[in-house]
Design a protein around this motif. Structure first.
Motif, mmCIF file in Angstrom:
data_model
loop_
_atom_site.group_PDB
_atom_site.id
_atom_site.type_symbol
_atom_site.label_atom_id
_atom_site.label_comp_id
_atom_site.label_asym_id
_atom_site.label_seq_id
_atom_site.Cartn_x
_atom_site.Cartn_y
_atom_site.Cartn_z
ATOM 1 N N LEU A 39 32.408 38.097 31.458
ATOM 2 C CA LEU A 39 32.746 38.562 32.823
ATOM 3 C C LEU A 39 32.752 39.816 33.366
ATOM 4 O O LEU A 39 32.093 40.065 34.407
ATOM 5 N N LEU A 40 32.932 40.808 32.325
ATOM 6 C CA LEU A 40 33.029 42.138 32.917
ATOM 7 C C LEU A 40 31.580 42.730 32.976
ATOM 8 O O LEU A 40 31.218 43.444 33.971
ATOM 9 N N ALA A 102 33.910 32.655 31.649
ATOM 10 C CA ALA A 102 33.306 33.783 32.183
ATOM 11 C C ALA A 102 32.930 33.323 33.644
ATOM 12 O O ALA A 102 33.325 34.087 34.629
ATOM 13 N N GLU A 103 32.224 32.269 33.948
ATOM 14 C CA GLU A 103 31.931 31.862 35.369
ATOM 15 C C GLU A 103 33.003 31.367 36.068
ATOM 16 O O GLU A 103 33.042 31.631 37.118
ATOM 17 N N ILE A 104 34.051 30.629 35.406
ATOM 18 C CA ILE A 104 35.134 30.460 36.062
ATOM 19 C C ILE A 104 35.929 31.432 36.525
ATOM 20 O O ILE A 104 36.446 31.288 37.875
ATOM 21 N N ALA A 139 42.650 37.484 39.580
ATOM 22 C CA ALA A 139 41.512 36.183 39.474
ATOM 23 C C ALA A 139 42.174 35.291 38.398
ATOM 24 O O ALA A 139 41.775 34.100 38.665
ATOM 25 N N PHE A 140 42.824 35.784 37.200
ATOM 26 C CA PHE A 140 43.389 34.741 36.328
ATOM 27 C C PHE A 140 44.206 33.798 36.871
ATOM 28 O O PHE A 140 44.421 32.675 36.815
ATOM 29 N N ALA A 141 45.183 34.464 37.909
ATOM 30 C CA ALA A 141 46.145 33.398 38.680
ATOM 31 C C ALA A 141 45.370 32.579 39.481
ATOM 32 O O ALA A 141 45.733 31.343 39.528
ATOM 33 N N ILE A 142 44.497 32.939 40.032
ATOM 34 C CA ILE A 142 43.598 31.838 40.966
ATOM 35 C C ILE A 142 43.079 30.706 40.203
ATOM 36 O O ILE A 142 43.140 29.578 40.540
ATOM 37 N N THR A 143 42.513 31.213 39.125
ATOM 38 C CA THR A 143 41.925 30.137 38.209
ATOM 39 C C THR A 143 42.250 29.415 36.989
ATOM 40 O O THR A 143 41.914 29.198 36.294
ATOM 41 N N PHE A 150 39.286 23.139 31.949
ATOM 42 C CA PHE A 150 38.352 23.343 30.939
ATOM 43 C C PHE A 150 38.645 23.082 29.553
ATOM 44 O O PHE A 150 38.058 22.866 28.625
ATOM 45 N N LEU A 151 39.840 23.550 29.154
ATOM 46 C CA LEU A 151 40.596 23.316 27.936
ATOM 47 C C LEU A 151 40.604 21.939 27.419
ATOM 48 O O LEU A 151 40.139 21.452 26.619
#
Length: 216
Positions: A39-40, A102-104, A139-143, A150-151
């Protein structure tokens, strides 16, 4: 034909399910760590880093997971690298998970208004600090919902590792079925175990989606 009672079948399947759960946890954790790195790179200011991450994601999203497992388990020994089924399963699922996560998460970063970056700059935060304190937490909160979703897919994908010889739930069920010739009982229990593993996560995904919708 070997005589198995219902409880013998169930007990052996539950023992095998431990490996399915362990593989899912290890692959998801490893994929999250590697996925954060990708992602980075994907949102880097350097074009060549973004392009490299884009190719990496495209490679693992654009090819079947089964082929990736085959290349690891059957291909690496031809190059002189001996690899066990467990290692091939972990590496294959981890690499695949890293690309999807990463894409999520990139979608979460892109969903944030540009004002978030501007706010970080106005506070005198450098790029890494902006990511760590402002961008990535949001970003993590949104996704969270698609990440949990995905899990669920990852748990079900562990079944593919049975083809390279990893003794997880599906491979064990095949062995039991070959010994008992009771496919409805054996595979019915396998389906039930997967349902018990995945359904709570699916429900949790729905809850997270509702929470996110209310917040926006």
């Amino acid at each position: 034909m070997i005589e198995f009672t219902f409880w013998d079948i169930l007990r052996n399947l539950l023992l095998a399910a431990r490996w399915t759960v362990l593989l899912s946890i290890v692959a998801f954790a490893g994929g999250a760590i590697a996925g954060l790195t990708i992602l980075l790179l994907r949102i880097s200011k350097r074009r060549w880093l973004r392009r490299a991450a884009e190719y990496y994601i495209g490679l693992f999203q654009g090819t079947p997971l089964l082929m990736q497992l085959f290349l690891l388990f059957f291909g690496l020994p031809l190059l002189g690298f001996r690899i066990e089924a467990w290692t091939a399963a972990v590496v294959g699922l981890t690499l695949c998970a890293s690309a999807y996560l990463a894409e999520i998460w990139r979608g979460g970063v892109q969903a944030l208004p540009s004002g978030q970056w501007d706010a970080g700059s106005s506070l005198g935060l450098h790029y890494i600090a902006q990511l760590r304190l402002i961008i990535l937490p949001q970003a993590f909160a949104i996704t969270r919902a698609p990440t949990v979703g995905f899990l669920v897919q990852l748990i079900k994908s562990t079944a593919l590792t049975s083809i390279i010889g990893f003794e997880e739930l599906v491979r064990t069920s095949n062995a039991i079925n070959n010994a008992t010739f009771e496919p409805f009982t054996v595979y019915g229990l396998v389906a039930l175990i997967y349902f018990v593993l995945c359904y709570p996560l699916t429900r949790y995904t729905k809850i997270l989606e509702l929470r996110t919708a209310r917040q926006h």
